[in-house]
Design a protein around this motif. Structure first.
Motif, PDB file in Angstrom:
ATOM      1  N   MET A 185       1.129  -1.109   0.113  1.00 17.00           N
ATOM      2  CA  MET A 185       0.295  -0.329   0.434  1.00 17.00           C
ATOM      3  C   MET A 185       1.219   0.969  -0.133  1.00 17.00           C
ATOM      4  SD  MET A 185      -3.479   0.772   2.875  1.00 17.00           S
ATOM      5  CE  MET A 185      -3.063   1.997   2.990  1.00 17.00           C
ATOM      6  N   LYS A 186       0.931   2.223  -0.637  1.00 13.30           N
ATOM      7  CA  LYS A 186       1.560   3.405  -0.905  1.00 13.30           C
ATOM      8  C   LYS A 186       0.837   4.196   0.109  1.00 13.30           C
ATOM      9  CE  LYS A 186      -1.541   6.219  -3.787  1.00 13.30           C
ATOM     10  NZ  LYS A 186      -1.208   7.507  -3.428  1.00 13.30           N
ATOM     11  N   LYS A 187       1.614   5.007   1.023  1.00 16.27           N
ATOM     12  CA  LYS A 187       1.916   5.682   1.247  1.00 16.27           C
ATOM     13  C   LYS A 187       1.487   6.859   1.075  1.00 16.27           C
ATOM     14  CE  LYS A 187       4.393   7.685   5.800  1.00 16.27           C
ATOM     15  NZ  LYS A 187       2.749   8.769   5.347  1.00 16.27           N
ATOM     16  N   SER A 188       0.161   7.371   2.060  1.00 18.78           N
ATOM     17  CA  SER A 188      -0.857   8.819   1.794  1.00 18.78           C
ATOM     18  C   SER A 188       0.307  10.031   1.648  1.00 18.78           C
ATOM     19  CB  SER A 188      -1.850   9.004   2.418  1.00 18.78           C
ATOM     20  OG  SER A 188      -2.478   9.718   2.445  1.00 18.78           O
ATOM     21  N   ILE A 189       0.104  10.988   1.255  1.00 22.46           N
ATOM     22  CA  ILE A 189       0.418  12.241   1.304  1.00 22.46           C
ATOM     23  C   ILE A 189       0.040  12.797   2.694  1.00 22.46           C
ATOM     24  CG2 ILE A 189       1.025  14.941   0.398  1.00 22.46           C
ATOM     25  CD1 ILE A 189       0.493  13.047  -2.690  1.00 22.46           C
ATOM     26  N   LEU A 190      -1.760  12.734   2.774  1.00 22.29           N
ATOM     27  CA  LEU A 190      -1.966  13.861   3.583  1.00 22.29           C
ATOM     28  C   LEU A 190      -2.078  12.448   4.869  1.00 22.29           C
ATOM     29  CD1 LEU A 190      -5.151  15.539   1.687  1.00 22.29           C
ATOM     30  CD2 LEU A 190      -3.166  16.280   2.317  1.00 22.29           C
ATOM     31  N   THR A 191      -2.374  13.187   6.285  1.00 21.16           N
ATOM     32  CA  THR A 191      -2.912  12.863   7.208  1.00 21.16           C
ATOM     33  C   THR A 191      -3.702  12.539   7.601  1.00 21.16           C
ATOM     34  OG1 THR A 191      -3.217  14.852   7.989  1.00 21.16           O
ATOM     35  CG2 THR A 191      -0.610  14.350   8.389  1.00 21.16           C
ATOM     36  N   LYS A 192      -4.510  11.642   8.509  1.00 25.28           N
ATOM     37  CA  LYS A 192      -5.627  10.941   8.138  1.00 25.28           C
ATOM     38  C   LYS A 192      -6.933  12.071   8.670  1.00 25.28           C
ATOM     39  CE  LYS A 192      -8.651   7.570  10.569  1.00 25.28           C
ATOM     40  NZ  LYS A 192      -8.490   7.011  12.030  1.00 25.28           N
ATOM     41  N   ARG A 193      -6.418  12.545   8.982  1.00 23.81           N
ATOM     42  CA  ARG A 193      -7.532  13.767   9.749  1.00 23.81           C
ATOM     43  C   ARG A 193      -7.449  14.767   8.937  1.00 23.81           C
ATOM     44  NH1 ARG A 193     -11.118  14.257  12.914  1.00 23.81           N
ATOM     45  NH2 ARG A 193     -10.661  14.814  14.978  1.00 23.81           N
ATOM     46  N   GLU A 194      -6.109  15.132   7.363  1.00 25.89           N
ATOM     47  CA  GLU A 194      -6.508  15.638   6.376  1.00 25.89           C
ATOM     48  C   GLU A 194      -6.800  15.864   5.223  1.00 25.89           C
ATOM     49  OE1 GLU A 194      -1.654  17.941   7.267  1.00 25.89           O
ATOM     50  OE2 GLU A 194      -1.812  16.063   6.072  1.00 25.89           O
ATOM     51  N   LYS A 195      -6.810  14.499   5.368  1.00 20.55           N
ATOM     52  CA  LYS A 195      -8.226  13.688   4.270  1.00 20.55           C
ATOM     53  C   LYS A 195      -9.573  13.863   4.446  1.00 20.55           C
ATOM     54  CE  LYS A 195      -7.914   9.095   1.947  1.00 20.55           C
ATOM     55  NZ  LYS A 195      -7.415   7.888   1.046  1.00 20.55           N
ATOM     56  N   GLN A 196      -9.871  13.540   6.197  1.00 21.85           N
ATOM     57  CA  GLN A 196     -11.291  13.328   6.350  1.00 21.85           C
ATOM     58  C   GLN A 196     -11.359  14.947   5.634  1.00 21.85           C
ATOM     59  OE1 GLN A 196     -10.863  12.868  10.694  1.00 21.85           O
ATOM     60  NE2 GLN A 196     -12.056  10.942  10.291  1.00 21.85           N
ATOM     61  N   VAL A 197     -11.056  15.921   6.278  1.00 24.84           N
ATOM     62  CA  VAL A 197     -11.388  17.126   5.602  1.00 24.84           C
ATOM     63  C   VAL A 197     -11.681  17.177   4.391  1.00 24.84           C
ATOM     64  CG1 VAL A 197     -11.034  19.589   5.812  1.00 24.84           C
ATOM     65  CG2 VAL A 197     -10.521  18.377   8.223  1.00 24.84           C
ATOM     66  N   PHE A 198     -10.316  17.433   3.453  1.00 23.66           N
ATOM     67  CA  PHE A 198     -10.476  17.587   2.047  1.00 23.66           C
ATOM     68  C   PHE A 198     -12.059  16.095   1.885  1.00 23.66           C
ATOM     69  CE2 PHE A 198      -7.203  19.024   2.427  1.00 23.66           C
ATOM     70  CZ  PHE A 198      -6.874  20.100   1.427  1.00 23.66           C
ATOM     71  N   GLU A 199     -12.479  15.175   2.328  1.00 29.86           N
ATOM     72  CA  GLU A 199     -13.285  14.133   1.814  1.00 29.86           C
ATOM     73  C   GLU A 199     -14.488  15.465   2.176  1.00 29.86           C
ATOM     74  OE1 GLU A 199     -11.998  10.466   3.569  1.00 29.86           O
ATOM     75  OE2 GLU A 199     -11.163   9.621   1.761  1.00 29.86           O
ATOM     76  N   LEU A 200     -14.731  15.867   3.589  1.00 22.69           N
ATOM     77  CA  LEU A 200     -15.492  15.844   3.862  1.00 22.69           C
ATOM     78  C   LEU A 200     -15.606  17.449   2.695  1.00 22.69           C
ATOM     79  CD1 LEU A 200     -15.790  16.066   7.134  1.00 22.69           C
ATOM     80  CD2 LEU A 200     -17.443  15.081   6.054  1.00 22.69           C
ATOM     81  N   LEU A 201     -14.467  18.150   2.251  1.00 18.62           N
ATOM     82  CA  LEU A 201     -15.125  19.298   1.462  1.00 18.62           C
ATOM     83  C   LEU A 201     -15.250  18.907   0.479  1.00 18.62           C
ATOM     84  CD1 LEU A 201     -14.138  22.118   2.086  1.00 18.62           C
ATOM     85  CD2 LEU A 201     -11.338  21.387   0.374  1.00 18.62           C
ATOM     86  N   ILE A 202     -15.134  18.146  -0.237  1.00 18.81           N
ATOM     87  CA  ILE A 202     -15.330  17.535  -1.774  1.00 18.81           C
ATOM     88  C   ILE A 202     -17.559  17.012  -1.785  1.00 18.81           C
ATOM     89  CG2 ILE A 202     -13.535  17.310  -2.796  1.00 18.81           C
ATOM     90  CD1 ILE A 202     -14.525  14.118  -2.081  1.00 18.81           C
ATOM     91  N   THR A 203     -17.737  17.365  -0.335  1.00 15.50           N
ATOM     92  CA  THR A 203     -19.441  16.833   0.010  1.00 15.50           C
ATOM     93  C   THR A 203     -20.203  18.383   0.267  1.00 15.50           C
ATOM     94  OG1 THR A 203     -19.154  16.383   2.285  1.00 15.50           O
ATOM     95  CG2 THR A 203     -19.183  14.917   1.128  1.00 15.50           C
ATOM     96  N   ASN A 204     -19.696  19.420  -0.836  1.00 17.52           N
ATOM     97  CA  ASN A 204     -20.174  20.469   0.150  1.00 17.52           C
ATOM     98  C   ASN A 204     -20.124  20.743   0.862  1.00 17.52           C
ATOM     99  OD1 ASN A 204     -20.041  23.095  -1.601  1.00 17.52           O
ATOM    100  ND2 ASN A 204     -22.333  22.537  -2.694  1.00 17.52           N
ATOM    101  N   LYS A 205     -18.988  20.501   2.553  1.00 20.47           N
ATOM    102  CA  LYS A 205     -19.519  20.942   3.428  1.00 20.47           C
ATOM    103  C   LYS A 205     -18.871  22.194   4.129  1.00 20.47           C
ATOM    104  CE  LYS A 205     -21.654  17.496   5.036  1.00 20.47           C
ATOM    105  NZ  LYS A 205     -22.670  17.037   4.182  1.00 20.47           N
ATOM    106  N   SER A 206     -18.870  23.112   4.430  1.00 18.89           N
ATOM    107  CA  SER A 206     -18.572  24.492   4.900  1.00 18.89           C
ATOM    108  C   SER A 206     -17.292  24.089   6.189  1.00 18.89           C
ATOM    109  CB  SER A 206     -19.431  25.671   4.726  1.00 18.89           C
ATOM    110  OG  SER A 206     -19.922  24.936   7.025  1.00 18.89           O
ATOM    111  N   THR A 207     -16.403  24.837   5.932  1.00 21.33           N
ATOM    112  CA  THR A 207     -15.409  24.512   7.226  1.00 21.33           C
ATOM    113  C   THR A 207     -15.977  24.910   8.604  1.00 21.33           C
ATOM    114  OG1 THR A 207     -14.062  26.371   6.507  1.00 21.33           O
ATOM    115  CG2 THR A 207     -13.223  26.363   8.100  1.00 21.33           C
TER     116      THR A 207
END
Length: 68
Positions: free
Chosen positions: A1-23
């Protein structure tokens, strides 16, 4: 498995961001402050070498880090 560029939390934030969630929405969902959300987004953009949230999302999709 390749190493993710982002931390687990950063990834969670971006995944929510693409669902049109605000900050604010993301902060409430993850039970963290809005400032922390912005920091995660900022850190992610810096790691990816892009400017802007939209460019970060495009790059993360291209790299297969997140999916729509």
């Amino acid at each position: 498995m390749k190493k993710s560029i982002l931390t687990k939390r950063e990834k969670q934030v971006f995944e929510l961001l693409i669902t049109n969630k605000s900050t604010k929405d993301i902060a409430n969902i993850l039970k963290i402050s809005e400032k922390t959300v912005r920091n995660h987004i900022s850190n992610g953009m810096q790691k990816l070498g892009v400017k802007g949230r939209a460019n970060a999302v495009v790059e993360l999709l291209r790299l297969g880090e997140i999916t729509l």
